[in-house]
Design a protein around this motif. Structure first.
Motif, PDB file in Angstrom:
ATOM      1  N   ALA A  21      -2.950  -0.487 -15.695  1.00 45.57           N
ATOM      2  CA  ALA A  21      -2.295  -0.166 -14.427  1.00 45.57           C
ATOM      3  C   ALA A  21      -2.118   1.339 -14.292  1.00 45.57           C
ATOM      4  O   ALA A  21      -1.799   2.030 -15.272  1.00 45.57           O
ATOM      5  CB  ALA A  21      -0.941  -0.866 -14.346  1.00 45.57           C
ATOM      6  N   PRO A  22      -2.314   1.917 -13.091  1.00 41.73           N
ATOM      7  CA  PRO A  22      -2.130   3.358 -12.883  1.00 41.73           C
ATOM      8  C   PRO A  22      -0.709   3.798 -13.209  1.00 41.73           C
ATOM      9  O   PRO A  22       0.247   3.066 -12.959  1.00 41.73           O
ATOM     10  CB  PRO A  22      -2.457   3.544 -11.397  1.00 41.73           C
ATOM     11  CG  PRO A  22      -3.272   2.351 -11.027  1.00 41.73           C
ATOM     12  CD  PRO A  22      -2.781   1.232 -11.883  1.00 41.73           C
ATOM     13  N   ALA A  23      -0.586   4.970 -13.752  1.00 47.13           N
ATOM     14  CA  ALA A  23       0.735   5.479 -14.143  1.00 47.13           C
ATOM     15  C   ALA A  23       1.667   5.611 -12.939  1.00 47.13           C
ATOM     16  O   ALA A  23       2.862   5.347 -13.029  1.00 47.13           O
ATOM     17  CB  ALA A  23       0.582   6.825 -14.852  1.00 47.13           C
ATOM     18  N   ALA A  24       1.093   6.030 -11.798  1.00 46.72           N
ATOM     19  CA  ALA A  24       1.925   6.182 -10.605  1.00 46.72           C
ATOM     20  C   ALA A  24       2.487   4.840 -10.145  1.00 46.72           C
ATOM     21  O   ALA A  24       3.654   4.728  -9.735  1.00 46.72           O
ATOM     22  CB  ALA A  24       1.106   6.824  -9.480  1.00 46.72           C
ATOM     23  N   ALA A  25       1.657   3.776 -10.251  1.00 49.10           N
ATOM     24  CA  ALA A  25       2.124   2.448  -9.853  1.00 49.10           C
ATOM     25  C   ALA A  25       3.207   1.941 -10.801  1.00 49.10           C
ATOM     26  O   ALA A  25       4.201   1.326 -10.376  1.00 49.10           O
ATOM     27  CB  ALA A  25       0.948   1.471  -9.820  1.00 49.10           C
ATOM     28  N   VAL A  26       3.032   2.212 -12.105  1.00 48.46           N
ATOM     29  CA  VAL A  26       4.035   1.788 -13.077  1.00 48.46           C
ATOM     30  C   VAL A  26       5.357   2.511 -12.839  1.00 48.46           C
ATOM     31  O   VAL A  26       6.434   1.922 -12.895  1.00 48.46           O
ATOM     32  CB  VAL A  26       3.522   2.032 -14.510  1.00 48.46           C
ATOM     33  CG1 VAL A  26       4.617   1.729 -15.525  1.00 48.46           C
ATOM     34  CG2 VAL A  26       2.294   1.187 -14.790  1.00 48.46           C
ATOM     35  N   THR A  27       5.272   3.817 -12.536  1.00 50.78           N
ATOM     36  CA  THR A  27       6.487   4.583 -12.267  1.00 50.78           C
ATOM     37  C   THR A  27       7.192   4.072 -11.018  1.00 50.78           C
ATOM     38  O   THR A  27       8.423   3.910 -10.991  1.00 50.78           O
ATOM     39  CB  THR A  27       6.137   6.073 -12.096  1.00 50.78           C
ATOM     40  OG1 THR A  27       5.495   6.544 -13.284  1.00 50.78           O
ATOM     41  CG2 THR A  27       7.398   6.887 -11.849  1.00 50.78           C
ATOM     42  N   ALA A  28       6.419   3.794  -9.965  1.00 53.93           N
ATOM     43  CA  ALA A  28       7.021   3.282  -8.727  1.00 53.93           C
ATOM     44  C   ALA A  28       7.664   1.928  -8.949  1.00 53.93           C
ATOM     45  O   ALA A  28       8.757   1.643  -8.434  1.00 53.93           O
ATOM     46  CB  ALA A  28       5.955   3.207  -7.632  1.00 53.93           C
ATOM     47  N   LEU A  29       6.980   1.081  -9.741  1.00 50.60           N
ATOM     48  CA  LEU A  29       7.538  -0.237 -10.019  1.00 50.60           C
ATOM     49  C   LEU A  29       8.815  -0.128 -10.845  1.00 50.60           C
ATOM     50  O   LEU A  29       9.786  -0.854 -10.600  1.00 50.60           O
ATOM     51  CB  LEU A  29       6.503  -1.092 -10.754  1.00 50.60           C
ATOM     52  CG  LEU A  29       6.942  -2.516 -11.144  1.00 50.60           C
ATOM     53  CD1 LEU A  29       7.292  -3.315  -9.890  1.00 50.60           C
ATOM     54  CD2 LEU A  29       5.849  -3.215 -11.938  1.00 50.60           C
ATOM     55  N   SER A  30       8.831   0.787 -11.804  1.00 54.11           N
ATOM     56  CA  SER A  30      10.027   0.970 -12.630  1.00 54.11           C
ATOM     57  C   SER A  30      11.205   1.430 -11.786  1.00 54.11           C
ATOM     58  O   SER A  30      12.329   0.953 -11.954  1.00 54.11           O
ATOM     59  CB  SER A  30       9.739   1.983 -13.748  1.00 54.11           C
ATOM     60  OG  SER A  30       8.695   1.538 -14.577  1.00 54.11           O
ATOM     61  N   GLU A  31      10.949   2.363 -10.878  1.00 52.98           N
ATOM     62  CA  GLU A  31      12.023   2.826  -9.996  1.00 52.98           C
ATOM     63  C   GLU A  31      12.509   1.712  -9.077  1.00 52.98           C
ATOM     64  O   GLU A  31      13.714   1.589  -8.808  1.00 52.98           O
ATOM     65  CB  GLU A  31      11.521   4.018  -9.169  1.00 52.98           C
ATOM     66  CG  GLU A  31      11.216   5.256 -10.005  1.00 52.98           C
ATOM     67  CD  GLU A  31      10.651   6.381  -9.169  1.00 52.98           C
ATOM     68  OE1 GLU A  31      10.396   6.137  -7.952  1.00 52.98           O
ATOM     69  OE2 GLU A  31      10.459   7.494  -9.700  1.00 52.98           O
ATOM     70  N   LEU A  32      11.561   0.905  -8.590  1.00 53.39           N
ATOM     71  CA  LEU A  32      11.941  -0.216  -7.734  1.00 53.39           C
ATOM     72  C   LEU A  32      12.780  -1.231  -8.509  1.00 53.39           C
ATOM     73  O   LEU A  32      13.772  -1.762  -7.990  1.00 53.39           O
ATOM     74  CB  LEU A  32      10.696  -0.884  -7.166  1.00 53.39           C
ATOM     75  CG  LEU A  32      10.921  -2.113  -6.267  1.00 53.39           C
ATOM     76  CD1 LEU A  32      11.699  -1.719  -5.024  1.00 53.39           C
ATOM     77  CD2 LEU A  32       9.595  -2.752  -5.892  1.00 53.39           C
ATOM     78  N   MET A  33      12.405  -1.493  -9.763  1.00 51.33           N
ATOM     79  CA  MET A  33      13.149  -2.455 -10.577  1.00 51.33           C
ATOM     80  C   MET A  33      14.558  -1.957 -10.863  1.00 51.33           C
ATOM     81  O   MET A  33      15.516  -2.726 -10.865  1.00 51.33           O
ATOM     82  CB  MET A  33      12.406  -2.710 -11.888  1.00 51.33           C
ATOM     83  CG  MET A  33      11.063  -3.395 -11.712  1.00 51.33           C
ATOM     84  SD  MET A  33      11.215  -5.084 -11.141  1.00 51.33           S
ATOM     85  CE  MET A  33      12.030  -5.803 -12.554  1.00 51.33           C
ATOM     86  N   GLU A  34      14.697  -0.658 -11.117  1.00 52.46           N
ATOM     87  CA  GLU A  34      16.016  -0.109 -11.398  1.00 52.46           C
ATOM     88  C   GLU A  34      16.915  -0.151 -10.175  1.00 52.46           C
ATOM     89  O   GLU A  34      18.114  -0.364 -10.279  1.00 52.46           O
ATOM     90  CB  GLU A  34      15.879   1.332 -11.896  1.00 52.46           C
ATOM     91  CG  GLU A  34      15.265   1.460 -13.269  1.00 52.46           C
ATOM     92  CD  GLU A  34      16.133   0.834 -14.352  1.00 52.46           C
ATOM     93  OE1 GLU A  34      17.363   0.812 -14.185  1.00 52.46           O
ATOM     94  OE2 GLU A  34      15.565   0.368 -15.359  1.00 52.46           O
ATOM     95  N   GLY A  35      16.309   0.050  -9.001  1.00 54.49           N
ATOM     96  CA  GLY A  35      17.127   0.090  -7.801  1.00 54.49           C
ATOM     97  C   GLY A  35      17.362  -1.253  -7.153  1.00 54.49           C
ATOM     98  O   GLY A  35      18.458  -1.551  -6.688  1.00 54.49           O
ATOM     99  N   ALA A  36      16.308  -2.095  -7.118  1.00 54.55           N
ATOM    100  CA  ALA A  36      16.404  -3.365  -6.399  1.00 54.55           C
ATOM    101  C   ALA A  36      16.398  -4.569  -7.312  1.00 54.55           C
ATOM    102  O   ALA A  36      16.653  -5.682  -6.860  1.00 54.55           O
ATOM    103  CB  ALA A  36      15.247  -3.486  -5.405  1.00 54.55           C
ATOM    104  N   GLY A  37      16.091  -4.392  -8.590  1.00 57.89           N
ATOM    105  CA  GLY A  37      16.019  -5.528  -9.511  1.00 57.89           C
ATOM    106  C   GLY A  37      17.341  -6.221  -9.735  1.00 57.89           C
ATOM    107  O   GLY A  37      17.448  -7.442  -9.595  1.00 57.89           O
ATOM    108  N   PRO A  38      18.403  -5.466 -10.101  1.00 56.93           N
ATOM    109  CA  PRO A  38      19.686  -6.132 -10.355  1.00 56.93           C
ATOM    110  C   PRO A  38      20.221  -6.816  -9.098  1.00 56.93           C
ATOM    111  O   PRO A  38      20.146  -6.277  -7.999  1.00 56.93           O
ATOM    112  CB  PRO A  38      20.597  -4.982 -10.787  1.00 56.93           C
ATOM    113  CG  PRO A  38      19.667  -3.909 -11.248  1.00 56.93           C
ATOM    114  CD  PRO A  38      18.448  -4.029 -10.392  1.00 56.93           C
TER     115      PRO A  38
END
Length: 345
Positions: A211-228
């Motif tokens: 997976a592209p690093a940019a996509a992984v970073t965006a997904l990580s930020e999304l998980m931190e903000g919207a995951g919980p």
């Protein structure tokens, strides 16, 4: 647009001395009737001003209900609670050091109150897995519990709503018969705390290495903000078998708890098609550890956060830690005390 359908014809539950009236309620109605007749016998308006309000108050106490209970039932519960508090019978301490069973070598499950007689049994589900069965030896019942999902009714058209309700009604109608061994089908819903740990664990396990690093970073930020999430909602369907009604079938399956569990597995196995027709999807039939986890999180909702993380990790084939769920011996609380309107565990 189809017309909404109504369902009825079942026998009303009667749990009173006369109809829905208990013994004290019947006595209050009798006293109220006598009090209402006193002014007529005396021919006095002054007596009517005293007797009529008393009569109306007694009738209100007899027929009025608060949260499904009448006044005499609330008074009886309050008196019993105060007696239990005075004798310290409202406090439960689990038998952490209770002796182990001489037959199985296992420590018995210890639950407070009316759940003290419950036992969690294990039975093969016929598909290579294990099914958890809640057994009540006093009532002679065996219960299997499924975690289910459903699409809901709010955002669909009226015809679809009517179709789903009719399918659910047909499912209940097929089991609500006098000769059915199933005596109770119940739906339970609850909300538990959720910190998004299960979602993050699933994402980590399914993340592609390329997976592209940019996509992984965006997904990580999304998980931190919207995951919980604040809470997670769980829905369970419980199916209860009566050993007295299924006596012959249990005897034919080997008798005892083994035969009863086999009959229950056979009954729940025939439900899948009807449940699918009613738009109910069975996620899983709970294992013994799954049943114990449902009980444990009912007493300790915050334990769901740790258990969700561990259960998500246990889905990994390489996992070597504690299996998903809770050991049945640890399902109950170490301490519990019932107070007015709540239980502290």
């Amino acid at each position: 647009m189809s017309q909404p359908a109504t369902y009825g014809g079942w026998q009303s539950e009667k749990s009173g001395f006369i109809g829905r009236l208990s013994g004290p309620g019947f006595a209050m109605v009798a006293v109220a009737s006598v009090a209402a007749l006193i002014p007529f016998n005396l021919g006095s308006w002054r007596a009517a001003l005293v007797c009529v309000p008393i009569s109306l108050l007694l009738l209100l106490l007899a027929f009025g209900r608060v949260m499904g209970l009448s006044a005499d039932e609330w008074i009886l519960l309050a008196v019993r609670h105060q007696i239990a508090v005075a004798r310290k019978h409202n406090i439960f301490l689990s038998g952490a050091f209770a002796p182990r069973s001489a037959k199985t070598g296992e420590q018995p499950m210890d639950l407070p109150g009316v759940l003290a007689r419950q036992r969690i049994l294990e039975a093969p589900d016929g598909l290579g897995g294990r099914l958890g069965v809640a057994h009540d030896p006093v009532a002679g019942t065996y219960t299997a519990i499924a975690r289910i999902t459903f699409p809901g009714l709010a955002l669909v058209d009226t015809d679809k709503q009517a179709s789903r309700v009719a399918a659910w009604a047909q499912f209940l109608r097929s089991y609500c018969t006098e000769d059915s061994p199933i005596v109770r089908i119940a739906v339970h819903q609850r909300c538990l705390p959720d910190d998004g740990a299960a979602l993050r664990s699933w994402t980590t396990r399914h993340l592609a290495p390329e997976a592209p690093a940019a996509a992984v970073t965006a997904l990580s930020e999304l998980m931190e903000g919207a995951g919980p999430a604040a809470t997670t909602r769980e829905t369970y369907l419980s199916v209860t078998l009566s050993s007295s009604r299924a006596r012959l079938a249990i005897k034919g399956a080997g008798g005892g708890q083994v035969g009863a569990a086999a009959v229950l597995v056979r009954e729940v196995g025939t439900m899948h098609a009807a449940l699918s027709t009613a738009s109910l999807q069975v996620v899983e039939w709970l294992t013994p550890r799954g049943v114990a986890q449902a009980v444990r999180t009912a007493y300790e909702p915050t334990a769901q956060l740790e258990l969700a993380t561990r259960n998500a990790a246990a889905q990994n084939p390489d996992w070597t830690g504690t299996p998903a769920g809770v050991t049945p011996e640890l399902a109950g609380p170490a301490y519990a005390g019932d107070q007015h309107g709540h239980l502290r565990a």
